[in-house]
Design a protein around this motif. Structure first.
Motif, PDB file in Angstrom:
ATOM      1  N   GLU A  33       4.268   8.861 -11.480  1.00 26.89           N
ATOM      2  CA  GLU A  33       4.845   7.902 -12.426  1.00 26.89           C
ATOM      3  C   GLU A  33       5.566   6.761 -11.717  1.00 26.89           C
ATOM      4  OE1 GLU A  33       4.980  11.178 -12.795  1.00 26.89           O
ATOM      5  OE2 GLU A  33       3.853  11.425 -14.660  1.00 26.89           O
ATOM      6  N   THR A  34       6.101   7.011 -10.549  1.00 25.54           N
ATOM      7  CA  THR A  34       6.987   6.017  -9.936  1.00 25.54           C
ATOM      8  C   THR A  34       6.426   5.343  -8.684  1.00 25.54           C
ATOM      9  OG1 THR A  34       8.043   7.879  -8.810  1.00 25.54           O
ATOM     10  CG2 THR A  34       9.135   7.038 -10.789  1.00 25.54           C
ATOM     11  N   HIS A  35       5.523   5.997  -7.973  1.00 23.76           N
ATOM     12  CA  HIS A  35       5.106   5.459  -6.676  1.00 23.76           C
ATOM     13  C   HIS A  35       3.604   5.423  -6.439  1.00 23.76           C
ATOM     14  CE1 HIS A  35       9.375   6.453  -5.834  1.00 23.76           C
ATOM     15  NE2 HIS A  35       9.302   5.329  -5.162  1.00 23.76           N
TER      16      HIS A  35
END
Ligand code: SF4
Ligand code: F3S
Length: 112
Positions: A101-103
């Protein structure tokens, strides 16, 4: 029943896995590798080589999204067969939750 690369590879990308694969079925994105599910012969030798424990057999439950992601990006990213240095900050990202989700990056890596 291929093996799949999962969340903890993202931003760790140690690449120890590529050295042992007998069929060279790893493909490189900017931040992670994936396994081509149609090329993997399910030998299992890469699983213990990953320092981030990111490689799993797809017989484990809950890996459907990872199988889909590996299949999709193995068609888009370049092949990698030779180990390269991990990112300088790889250790900081080892064990961080939900990196998809973030990276995650859809950008291709350099390959060999
Ligand atoms: Fe390669 Fe074997 Fe790992 Fe499949 S299980 S990616 S064939 S080393
Ligand atoms: Fe990723 Fe582990 Fe290979 S971190 S690049 S699956 S050795």
């Amino acid at each position: 029943m291929p093996y799949v690369v999962t969340d903890n590879c993202i931003k760790c990308k140690f690449t120890d896995c590529v050295e042992v694969c007998p069929v060279d079925c790893f493909y490189e994105g900017e931040n992670m590798l994936v396994i081509h599910p149609d090329e993997c012969i399910d030998c299992g030798v890469c699983e213990p080589e990953c320092p981030a424990e990111a490689i799993k057999p797809d017989t484990e439950p809950g890996l459907e999204k990872w199988l889909k992601l590996n299949a999709e990006y193995a068609e888009k990213w370049p092949n990698i067969t030779v180990r390269k240095d991990a990112p300088a900050d790889a250790a900081e990202f080892d064990g961080v939750a939900n990196k998809l989700e973030t990276h995650f990056s859809a950008a291709p890596g350099e390959g060999d």
